[in-house]
Design a protein around this motif. Sequence first.
Motif, mmCIF file in Angstrom:
data_model
loop_
_atom_site.group_PDB
_atom_site.id
_atom_site.type_symbol
_atom_site.label_atom_id
_atom_site.label_comp_id
_atom_site.label_asym_id
_atom_site.label_seq_id
_atom_site.Cartn_x
_atom_site.Cartn_y
_atom_site.Cartn_z
ATOM 1 N N SER A 24 0.816 -1.222 0.000
ATOM 2 C CA SER A 24 0.000 0.000 0.000
ATOM 3 C C SER A 24 0.848 1.270 0.000
ATOM 4 C CB SER A 24 -0.968 0.001 1.186
ATOM 5 O OG SER A 24 -0.243 -0.062 2.389
ATOM 6 N N THR A 25 2.049 1.190 0.515
ATOM 7 C CA THR A 25 2.947 2.351 0.536
ATOM 8 C C THR A 25 3.705 2.519 -0.777
ATOM 9 O OG1 THR A 25 4.680 0.987 1.527
ATOM 10 C CG2 THR A 25 3.291 2.255 3.039
ATOM 11 N N GLY A 26 3.550 1.554 -1.688
ATOM 12 C CA GLY A 26 4.243 1.611 -2.967
ATOM 13 C C GLY A 26 5.683 1.136 -2.842
ATOM 14 N N PHE A 27 6.334 0.994 -3.979
ATOM 15 C CA PHE A 27 7.743 0.633 -4.028
ATOM 16 C C PHE A 27 8.560 1.864 -4.379
ATOM 17 C CE2 PHE A 27 6.352 -3.763 -5.494
ATOM 18 C CZ PHE A 27 6.827 -4.428 -4.377
ATOM 19 N N SER A 28 9.698 2.033 -3.731
ATOM 20 C CA SER A 28 10.659 3.016 -4.214
ATOM 21 C C SER A 28 11.309 2.409 -5.459
ATOM 22 C CB SER A 28 11.733 3.289 -3.150
ATOM 23 O OG SER A 28 12.592 2.155 -3.016
ATOM 24 N N PHE A 29 12.063 3.204 -6.184
ATOM 25 C CA PHE A 29 12.735 2.695 -7.384
ATOM 26 C C PHE A 29 13.593 1.484 -7.040
ATOM 27 C CE2 PHE A 29 16.501 2.505 -10.107
ATOM 28 C CZ PHE A 29 15.905 2.329 -11.344
ATOM 29 N N TRP A 30 14.396 1.597 -5.991
ATOM 30 C CA TRP A 30 15.310 0.509 -5.644
ATOM 31 C C TRP A 30 14.568 -0.719 -5.123
ATOM 32 C CZ3 TRP A 30 19.555 0.116 -7.960
ATOM 33 C CH2 TRP A 30 20.281 1.248 -8.318
ATOM 34 N N GLN A 31 13.461 -0.517 -4.439
ATOM 35 C CA GLN A 31 12.660 -1.666 -4.008
ATOM 36 C C GLN A 31 12.096 -2.410 -5.219
ATOM 37 O OE1 GLN A 31 10.031 0.568 -1.450
ATOM 38 N NE2 GLN A 31 10.911 -0.351 0.402
ATOM 39 N N MET A 32 11.680 -1.663 -6.235
ATOM 40 C CA MET A 32 11.166 -2.302 -7.442
ATOM 41 C C MET A 32 12.275 -3.054 -8.170
ATOM 42 S SD MET A 32 8.862 -3.311 -9.376
ATOM 43 C CE MET A 32 7.518 -2.565 -8.512
ATOM 44 N N VAL A 33 13.455 -2.451 -8.258
ATOM 45 C CA VAL A 33 14.586 -3.148 -8.873
ATOM 46 C C VAL A 33 14.836 -4.453 -8.129
ATOM 47 C CG1 VAL A 33 17.087 -3.068 -9.268
ATOM 48 C CG2 VAL A 33 15.673 -1.058 -9.783
ATOM 49 N N GLU A 34 14.862 -4.376 -6.808
ATOM 50 C CA GLU A 34 15.100 -5.564 -5.989
ATOM 51 C C GLU A 34 14.045 -6.638 -6.243
ATOM 52 O OE1 GLU A 34 15.820 -6.681 -1.308
ATOM 53 O OE2 GLU A 34 14.600 -4.932 -1.787
ATOM 54 N N GLN A 35 12.781 -6.240 -6.313
ATOM 55 C CA GLN A 35 11.696 -7.202 -6.544
ATOM 56 C C GLN A 35 11.828 -7.869 -7.907
ATOM 57 O OE1 GLN A 35 9.111 -8.408 -4.539
ATOM 58 N NE2 GLN A 35 10.408 -7.445 -3.007
ATOM 59 N N ILE A 36 12.115 -7.105 -8.935
ATOM 60 C CA ILE A 36 12.225 -7.692 -10.271
ATOM 61 C C ILE A 36 13.445 -8.602 -10.360
ATOM 62 C CG2 ILE A 36 12.663 -7.192 -12.707
ATOM 63 C CD1 ILE A 36 10.674 -4.928 -12.511
ATOM 64 N N ILE A 37 14.568 -8.181 -9.824
ATOM 65 C CA ILE A 37 15.772 -9.019 -9.861
ATOM 66 C C ILE A 37 15.524 -10.312 -9.088
ATOM 67 C CG2 ILE A 37 18.186 -9.195 -9.104
ATOM 68 C CD1 ILE A 37 17.744 -7.426 -11.606
ATOM 69 N N LYS A 38 14.896 -10.210 -7.949
ATOM 70 C CA LYS A 38 14.587 -11.388 -7.122
ATOM 71 C C LYS A 38 13.703 -12.369 -7.890
ATOM 72 C CE LYS A 38 12.066 -12.444 -2.852
ATOM 73 N NZ LYS A 38 11.338 -11.829 -1.722
ATOM 74 N N ARG A 39 12.768 -11.853 -8.671
ATOM 75 C CA ARG A 39 11.797 -12.691 -9.391
ATOM 76 C C ARG A 39 12.231 -13.039 -10.813
ATOM 77 N NH1 ARG A 39 8.698 -14.644 -5.395
ATOM 78 N NH2 ARG A 39 7.782 -12.971 -4.164
ATOM 79 N N TRP A 40 13.317 -12.456 -11.293
ATOM 80 C CA TRP A 40 13.715 -12.607 -12.687
ATOM 81 C C TRP A 40 13.845 -14.072 -13.131
ATOM 82 C CZ3 TRP A 40 12.777 -9.635 -16.459
ATOM 83 C CH2 TRP A 40 13.439 -9.774 -17.685
ATOM 84 N N PRO A 41 14.520 -14.941 -12.380
ATOM 85 C CA PRO A 41 14.604 -16.343 -12.830
ATOM 86 C C PRO A 41 13.227 -17.000 -12.983
ATOM 87 C CG PRO A 41 16.233 -15.925 -11.134
ATOM 88 C CD PRO A 41 15.339 -14.710 -11.183
ATOM 89 N N GLU A 42 12.328 -16.732 -12.070
ATOM 90 C CA GLU A 42 10.992 -17.314 -12.154
ATOM 91 C C GLU A 42 10.182 -16.687 -13.297
ATOM 92 O OE1 GLU A 42 7.526 -18.835 -9.094
ATOM 93 O OE2 GLU A 42 9.126 -17.542 -8.341
ATOM 94 N N ILE A 43 10.335 -15.384 -13.510
ATOM 95 C CA ILE A 43 9.663 -14.731 -14.636
ATOM 96 C C ILE A 43 10.114 -15.372 -15.941
ATOM 97 C CG2 ILE A 43 9.588 -12.574 -15.978
ATOM 98 C CD1 ILE A 43 9.550 -11.092 -13.242
ATOM 99 N N LYS A 44 11.415 -15.583 -16.093
ATOM 100 C CA LYS A 44 11.927 -16.194 -17.318
ATOM 101 C C LYS A 44 11.395 -17.615 -17.482
ATOM 102 C CE LYS A 44 16.328 -15.564 -16.728
ATOM 103 N NZ LYS A 44 17.769 -15.464 -16.987
ATOM 104 N N LYS A 45 11.362 -18.362 -16.411
ATOM 105 C CA LYS A 45 10.865 -19.743 -16.478
ATOM 106 C C LYS A 45 9.398 -19.768 -16.896
ATOM 107 C CE LYS A 45 10.359 -23.940 -13.790
ATOM 108 N NZ LYS A 45 10.348 -24.523 -12.468
#
Length: 135
Positions: free
Chosen positions: A93-114
């Motif tokens: 609800s507080t939203g993601f900062s830019f770096w939090q969003m980067v962290e979330q996408i990088i964390k999920r990147w292998p699963e997104i690709k799969k």
Amino acid sequence: MTNIYIDENFSHHLADGLNIFQKHLNSNEKLQIQVLSIKQVFGKGVKDEDWIPLVGEERGIVITQDLRIHTTRHQNELYKKHGLGVFFFKPPSTGFSFWQMVEQIIKRWPEIKKKSSDNRPFAFRITPNKIEKLS
């Protein structure tokens, strides 16, 4: 080559950075991926109804925070009709900062690709704690 588009509700710099990292990974992976920015490819403020068919034509995938694409009837029908794969990031609800969003996408990147090799259309919602398939 599979194109993964980053919606304009993310910084286009995120797409540029991911594409640089992915280019390095492509040499060792079966699924070849190019990461693009919807804003850079289709223009700032392009309507979902305009880019969805185009991305669908190339069997592309989209990463977005715009859950309305799934919940608005005509947009839901549009992405399904055009065979789009969509990953919806749902921030707290507080939203993601830019770096939090980067962290979330990088964390999920292998699963997104799969999951990107799944039959299309598909939709997944990504929260800070999980990825769940949407109907």
